[in-house]
Design an enzyme around this catalytic site. Structure first.
Site, PDB file in Angstrom:
ATOM      1  N   TYR A  53      -1.957  11.307   3.365  1.00 47.76           N
ATOM      2  CA  TYR A  53      -2.566   9.953   3.656  1.00 47.76           C
ATOM      3  C   TYR A  53      -3.816  10.153   4.246  1.00 47.76           C
ATOM      4  O   TYR A  53      -4.129  10.661   5.395  1.00 47.76           O
ATOM      5  CB  TYR A  53      -1.790   9.155   4.390  1.00 47.76           C
ATOM      6  CG  TYR A  53      -0.108   9.098   3.712  1.00 47.76           C
ATOM      7  CD1 TYR A  53       0.027   9.108   2.627  1.00 47.76           C
ATOM      8  CD2 TYR A  53       0.693   8.434   4.809  1.00 47.76           C
ATOM      9  CE1 TYR A  53       1.436   8.767   1.976  1.00 47.76           C
ATOM     10  CE2 TYR A  53       2.029   8.092   4.203  1.00 47.76           C
ATOM     11  CZ  TYR A  53       2.197   8.309   2.832  1.00 47.76           C
ATOM     12  OH  TYR A  53       3.515   8.110   2.517  1.00 47.76           O
ATOM     13  N   HIS A 122       8.119  15.611   0.630  1.00 47.30           N
ATOM     14  CA  HIS A 122       7.680  14.529  -0.009  1.00 47.30           C
ATOM     15  C   HIS A 122       7.961  14.309  -1.557  1.00 47.30           C
ATOM     16  O   HIS A 122       8.190  13.219  -1.948  1.00 47.30           O
ATOM     17  CB  HIS A 122       5.996  14.362   0.149  1.00 47.30           C
ATOM     18  CG  HIS A 122       5.364  13.061   0.220  1.00 47.30           C
ATOM     19  ND1 HIS A 122       4.256  12.819   0.796  1.00 47.30           N
ATOM     20  CD2 HIS A 122       5.783  11.789  -0.132  1.00 47.30           C
ATOM     21  CE1 HIS A 122       3.891  11.668   0.732  1.00 47.30           C
ATOM     22  NE2 HIS A 122       4.835  11.049   0.117  1.00 47.30           N
ATOM     23  N   SER A 201       8.009   0.670   0.272  1.00 47.80           N
ATOM     24  CA  SER A 201       7.539  -0.512  -0.700  1.00 47.80           C
ATOM     25  C   SER A 201       8.426  -1.444  -1.137  1.00 47.80           C
ATOM     26  O   SER A 201       8.655  -1.923  -2.220  1.00 47.80           O
ATOM     27  CB  SER A 201       6.858   0.527  -2.142  1.00 47.80           C
ATOM     28  OG  SER A 201       5.656   0.879  -1.761  1.00 47.80           O
ATOM     29  N   PRO A 202       9.173  -1.897   0.010  1.00 48.89           N
ATOM     30  CA  PRO A 202      10.296  -2.931  -0.125  1.00 48.89           C
ATOM     31  C   PRO A 202       9.587  -4.215  -0.525  1.00 48.89           C
ATOM     32  O   PRO A 202      10.432  -5.208  -0.821  1.00 48.89           O
ATOM     33  CB  PRO A 202      11.002  -3.026   1.095  1.00 48.89           C
ATOM     34  CG  PRO A 202       9.796  -2.548   2.207  1.00 48.89           C
ATOM     35  CD  PRO A 202       9.086  -1.373   1.545  1.00 48.89           C
ATOM     36  N   LEU A 203       8.159  -4.401  -0.438  1.00 42.87           N
ATOM     37  CA  LEU A 203       7.620  -5.456  -0.663  1.00 42.87           C
ATOM     38  C   LEU A 203       6.868  -5.570  -2.024  1.00 42.87           C
ATOM     39  O   LEU A 203       6.028  -6.124  -2.407  1.00 42.87           O
ATOM     40  CB  LEU A 203       6.568  -6.104   0.474  1.00 42.87           C
ATOM     41  CG  LEU A 203       7.376  -6.527   1.642  1.00 42.87           C
ATOM     42  CD1 LEU A 203       6.381  -6.844   2.657  1.00 42.87           C
ATOM     43  CD2 LEU A 203       8.240  -7.863   1.436  1.00 42.87           C
ATOM     44  N   GLY A 204       7.414  -4.463  -2.937  1.00 44.38           N
ATOM     45  CA  GLY A 204       6.633  -4.378  -4.209  1.00 44.38           C
ATOM     46  C   GLY A 204       5.125  -3.956  -4.072  1.00 44.38           C
ATOM     47  O   GLY A 204       4.498  -4.469  -4.954  1.00 44.38           O
ATOM     48  N   ARG A 205       4.662  -3.296  -3.075  1.00 46.73           N
ATOM     49  CA  ARG A 205       3.267  -2.936  -2.949  1.00 46.73           C
ATOM     50  C   ARG A 205       2.592  -4.314  -2.729  1.00 46.73           C
ATOM     51  O   ARG A 205       1.351  -4.224  -3.182  1.00 46.73           O
ATOM     52  CB  ARG A 205       2.647  -2.013  -4.121  1.00 46.73           C
ATOM     53  CG  ARG A 205       3.619  -0.964  -4.278  1.00 46.73           C
ATOM     54  CD  ARG A 205       3.117  -0.083  -5.298  1.00 46.73           C
ATOM     55  NE  ARG A 205       3.832   1.004  -5.519  1.00 46.73           N
ATOM     56  CZ  ARG A 205       4.027   2.345  -4.978  1.00 46.73           C
ATOM     57  NH1 ARG A 205       3.254   2.276  -3.786  1.00 46.73           N
ATOM     58  NH2 ARG A 205       4.833   3.202  -5.254  1.00 46.73           N
ATOM     59  N   GLY A 206       3.134  -5.218  -2.186  1.00 50.80           N
ATOM     60  CA  GLY A 206       2.466  -6.343  -1.711  1.00 50.80           C
ATOM     61  C   GLY A 206       2.738  -7.616  -2.840  1.00 50.80           C
ATOM     62  O   GLY A 206       2.512  -8.767  -2.421  1.00 50.80           O
TER      63      GLY A 206
END
Length: 324
Positions: A53, A122, A201-206
């Site tokens: 990152y 990873h 990404s539990p929020l679908g990448r926003g």
């Protein structure tokens, strides 16, 4: 909560730190550090970073932020994906034992620490048997540089092979209302072996927040993802409106309902929604108090997005590399 059966204890909700340094447009180190400190104040002590990152910049940022609060933190980092500074789209993977050893030393130096709590491979390296990679990772546990071992985006077979070499504490993978691949074979395998699940990404990448920016930054990674392509985005955002209708009954936001759905999947699940701003962190934290009914969980589970998670899904088997 207990993460896996090896004794790791983490906060029920974690914090993914990638966007603070990488992939999602403009960064603000001061706000990111403030967000990290606010997370600890809220009891969100499970922090997730990786050496790729920002070419190590994220590890350095996290290390500075937690320097005087290390005892409060359960820190995870990762190795194995290698970025090319000359080409943002070019990546490779390396799971060789020598690379494992050099990677942890470089990560510890950037973090300013003598150990990390959880160390993930990873992505699988198709050129190196996972037994060799995990064998080298196990040596890091013996040396006191790492407490627990994890895998990211691994197949059920890879998880079994790795676990036979050294106990795997956690498997990190994408899991959300819009990403359900894990449920077929990876999830039952982890539960059989006593391995915790860390959904990224539990929020679908926003997308699942219902507050996606109308114009993503030119260098925003989401521009490369099929679900964010013009022909798919409209259909997917229509599904988010169905989540918003459920959220209204709970006096919650769509993102809080999306997180509550993931949290409802089991006490062995510790999602790590990413953010670089305190206001979104605080919104995410309030998802812990949203308890969905069984009927709402079932109805939400029927939502089916348009488009794949990544442009090339072959990376699931370790043939190519994709970022979180």
């Amino acid at each position: 909560m207990k993460l896996g059966s090896e004794g790791a204890e983490v906060s029920r909700l974690g914090l993914g730190c990638m966007g603070m340094s990488y992939a999602y447009g403009e960064t603000d180190d001061a706000e990111s550090v403030a967000t990290l400190h606010r997370a600890l104040d809220l009891g969100i002590t499970f922090l997730d970073t990786a050496d790729m990152y920002g070419f190590g910049a994220n590890e350095e940022l996290v290390g500075r932020a937690i320097a005087d609060r290390r005892d409060e933190v359960f820190l995870a980092t990762k190795f194995g994906i290698i970025n090319d500074p000359r080409d943002a789209a070019a990546r490779s993977v390396n799971g060789s034992p020598s690379y494992v050893r050099s990677s942890i030393d470089n990560s510890l130096r950037r973090l300013g620490l003598d150990h990390v709590d959880l160390y993930y491979q990873h992505r699988a390296d198709p050129g190196v048997p996972v037994e060799e990679t995990v064998g080298a990772m196990a040596e890091l546990v013996e040396a006191g540089k790492v407490r627990y071992l994890g895998l990211s985006e691994s197949s059920a077979d890879t998880i079994r092979r790795a676990h036979a070499v050294h106990p795997i504490t956690a498997v990190q993978t994408e899991w959300s209302l819009f990403s359900r691949d894990i449920e077929e074979s990876v999830l039952p395998t982890c539960r059989e072996l006593g391995i915790g699940i860390v959904p990224y990404s539990p929020l679908g990448r926003g997308m699942l927040t219902g507050a996606l920016p109308q114009d993503l930054a030119a260098d925003d990674y989401r521009r490369t993802l099929p679900r964010f392509a013009d022909e798919n985005l409209e259909a997917n955002l229509a599904l988010v409106e169905e989540i918003r209708a459920v959220a209204a009954r709970y006096d919650a936001t769509p993102g809080q309902v999306a997180l509550a759905w993931v949290l409802a999947q089991g006490n062995d699940v510790a999602p790590i929604p990413g953010t670089k701003r305190r206001r979104y962190l605080e919104e995410n934290a309030r998802a812990l108090s949203v308890e969905l009914s069984e009927d709402d969980i079932l109805s939400l589970s029927k939502l089916t997005p348009v488009g794949a998670r990544y442009p090339d899904m072959n990376w699931v088997a370790g043939t190519t590399a994709a970022q979180d």
